[in-house]
Design an enzyme around this catalytic site. Structure first.
Site, PDB file in Angstrom:
ATOM      1  N   PHE A   1      88.093 180.671  26.800  1.00 25.75           N
ATOM      2  CA  PHE A   1      89.408 180.322  26.248  1.00 25.75           C
ATOM      3  C   PHE A   1      89.700 181.091  24.961  1.00 25.75           C
ATOM      4  O   PHE A   1      90.813 181.050  24.450  1.00 25.75           O
ATOM      5  CB  PHE A   1      89.432 178.818  25.909  1.00 25.75           C
TER       6      PHE A   1
ATOM      7  N   THR B   1      83.320 179.267  35.143  1.00 19.99           N
ATOM      8  CA  THR B   1      83.951 179.205  33.818  1.00 19.99           C
ATOM      9  C   THR B   1      84.512 177.805  33.591  1.00 19.99           C
ATOM     10  O   THR B   1      85.303 177.595  32.680  1.00 19.99           O
ATOM     11  CB  THR B   1      85.109 180.222  33.701  1.00 19.99           C
ATOM     12  N   SER B   2      84.103 176.861  34.443  1.00 20.66           N
ATOM     13  CA  SER B   2      84.752 175.548  34.383  1.00 20.66           C
ATOM     14  C   SER B   2      83.965 174.558  33.522  1.00 20.66           C
ATOM     15  O   SER B   2      84.309 174.335  32.370  1.00 20.66           O
ATOM     16  CB  SER B   2      84.982 175.036  35.790  1.00 20.66           C
ATOM     17  N   ARG B   3      82.912 173.971  34.057  1.00 19.14           N
ATOM     18  CA  ARG B   3      82.033 173.079  33.294  1.00 19.14           C
ATOM     19  C   ARG B   3      80.621 173.206  33.844  1.00 19.14           C
ATOM     20  O   ARG B   3      80.425 173.255  35.067  1.00 19.14           O
ATOM     21  CB  ARG B   3      82.482 171.612  33.403  1.00 19.14           C
TER      22      ARG B   3
ATOM     23  N   GLU C   1      74.630 172.995  27.521  1.00 21.98           N
ATOM     24  CA  GLU C   1      75.151 173.869  26.455  1.00 21.98           C
ATOM     25  C   GLU C   1      75.290 173.177  25.096  1.00 21.98           C
ATOM     26  O   GLU C   1      75.151 173.808  24.064  1.00 21.98           O
ATOM     27  CB  GLU C   1      76.470 174.533  26.867  1.00 21.98           C
TER      28      GLU C   1
ATOM     29  N   HIS D   1      80.618 179.598  26.255  1.00 21.71           N
ATOM     30  CA  HIS D   1      81.872 178.831  26.443  1.00 21.71           C
ATOM     31  C   HIS D   1      83.016 179.537  25.700  1.00 21.71           C
ATOM     32  O   HIS D   1      83.690 178.972  24.838  1.00 21.71           O
ATOM     33  CB  HIS D   1      81.725 177.382  25.965  1.00 21.71           C
TER      34      HIS D   1
END
Ligand code: NAD
Length: 336
Positions: free
Chosen positions: A304, A229-231, A260, A301
């Site tokens: 968040f 879930t980071s990059r 992405e 993505h």
């Protein structure tokens, strides 16, 4: 001051309008590079999200820029060195939803471990058979947490709730956390070798690019589940696909992908006259391969993106903007 807000939702514009007075405010739904340069080149403040790639070439076009307030924790989309050289302050939103992102990581993991995504598809087609749906328990499994910062720590707390055995790697160990949260720090190689599940909570830096590459995957347990879930670029996509195809990797939950930015705007990609490199085209094809795999869950993505986190992001961004307008010390500057 002239302030350009990019990549906002309508409710955010209303919220800002009620709070920011006597300034020249512009709103753009698109990332910075797609806005009319003539209108924005003399702005004092930019707020944007990660789809605004603020590289030197673009930033050079601004004549008056004082602050870039990114509405994200990560700031790898901004050329910090250039900003520092030109005295442009870059602020981020350091903490808005550590739990939010960690909850998403576990959302991906729970889906994969219980085959919820497959079961959902089946029942919509009227198929109630158990074919291909056998899952596994999280209890007593070993989860390796890469990066024990804010989000990593929340993941550890959630994992403990599931009675998992937690090990972690971080080059900047915070030793007291081990007892406080109930996990053990190990070397990267040990975490790779001993984990049934690996969840990545490391920032994207030149040193962490492709942290999970072929060599790293070779060291992992057979059937390991990888959650990112980071990059996207933290994982070498080609190595991951090979791992998934051979069964070395049992599944992957990915909120972020290496390509992405292009995949997200495929229509632009197809219509645009920009010439893409062979590597970029390869990434797009690899991402599509990943998205079609049965044991891979991709979200756009999204980690968040909750009501509560969005509100916190907007409030912190406005604090950053007011620090600039009112000449206060910056609380969230990342390029000192
Ligand atoms: P943080 O700065 O609090 O923690 C990062 C941790 O990683 C630190 O403890 C650091 O020491 C550690 N680290 C650095 N290099 C490492 C390495 N090579 N190996 C292992 N650990 C290493 O950051 P955070 O708030 O926990 O966020 C982590 C990342 O999550 C962000 O950088 C961002 O890219 C990503 N993020 C994604 C979303 C999303 O929506 N998907 C949202 C917010 C943040």
């Amino acid at each position: 001051m002239k302030i350009a807000f990019f990549e906002l939702e309508d409710w955010e514009k209303g919220y800002i309008a009620e709070r920011v007075h006597n300034q020249d405010i512009r709103y753009y739904d698109v990332p910075v590079a797609q806005a009319p340069l003539e209108e924005i080149k003399d702005v004092d403040i930019i707020t944007c999200f990660i789809y605004s790639k603020l590289n030197k070439e673009l930033l050079e076009k601004f004549t008056n820029l004082k602050l870039i307030a990114t509405m994200s924790t990560g700031f790898d989309h901004i050329d910090l060195e250039y900003c520092k050289e030109k005295g442009i302050v870059v602020c981020n939103v350091p903490a808005y939803g550590d739990n939010t992102v960690a909850e998403h990581a576990f959302g991906l993991l729970l889906n994969l471990s219980k085959n919820i995504h497959k079961g959902y598809k089946k029942t919509r087609e009227g198929d109630f058979s158990y074919d291909g749906l056998r899952g596994f328990d999280l209890k007593n499994k070993t989860i390796g947490v890469l990066g024990t910062g804010r989000i990593g720590q929340c993941s550890i707390k959630i994992a403990k709730g599931f009675q998992m055995n937690v090990i972690a790697y971080d080059p900047f160990q915070k030793d007291s956390l081990q007892e406080e949260l109930g996990f053990v720090y190990k070397s990267l190689d040990e975490v790779l070798a001993e984990s049934d599940i690996i969840t990545i909570h490391v920032p994207l830096l030149p040193t962490t690019n492709h942290l999970i590459n072929k060599e790293a995957i070779d060291k992992m347990k057979d059937g390991v589940i990888i959650i990112n879930t980071s990059r996207g670029p933290l994982i070498d996509t080609e190595a991951l696909i090979t791992g998934l195809q051979t069964g070395k990797v049992g599944g992957a939950g990915l909120d972020v992908l290496e390509g992405e930015n292009i995949v997200k705007d495929e229509l632009d990609f197809i219509k645009s006259h920009t010439s893409y490199t062979k590597e970029q085209l390869k990434l797009v094809m690899q991402d599509h391969t990943l998205m079609k795999m049965d044991n891979v869950l991709v979200t756009p993505h999204l980690a968040f993106y909750t009501k509560e986190a969005l509100q916190r992001i907007l409030d912190t961004t406005l604090t950053n903007v007011f620090d600039c307008i009112e000449g206060r010390d910056y609380k969230h500057q990342v390029n000192k």
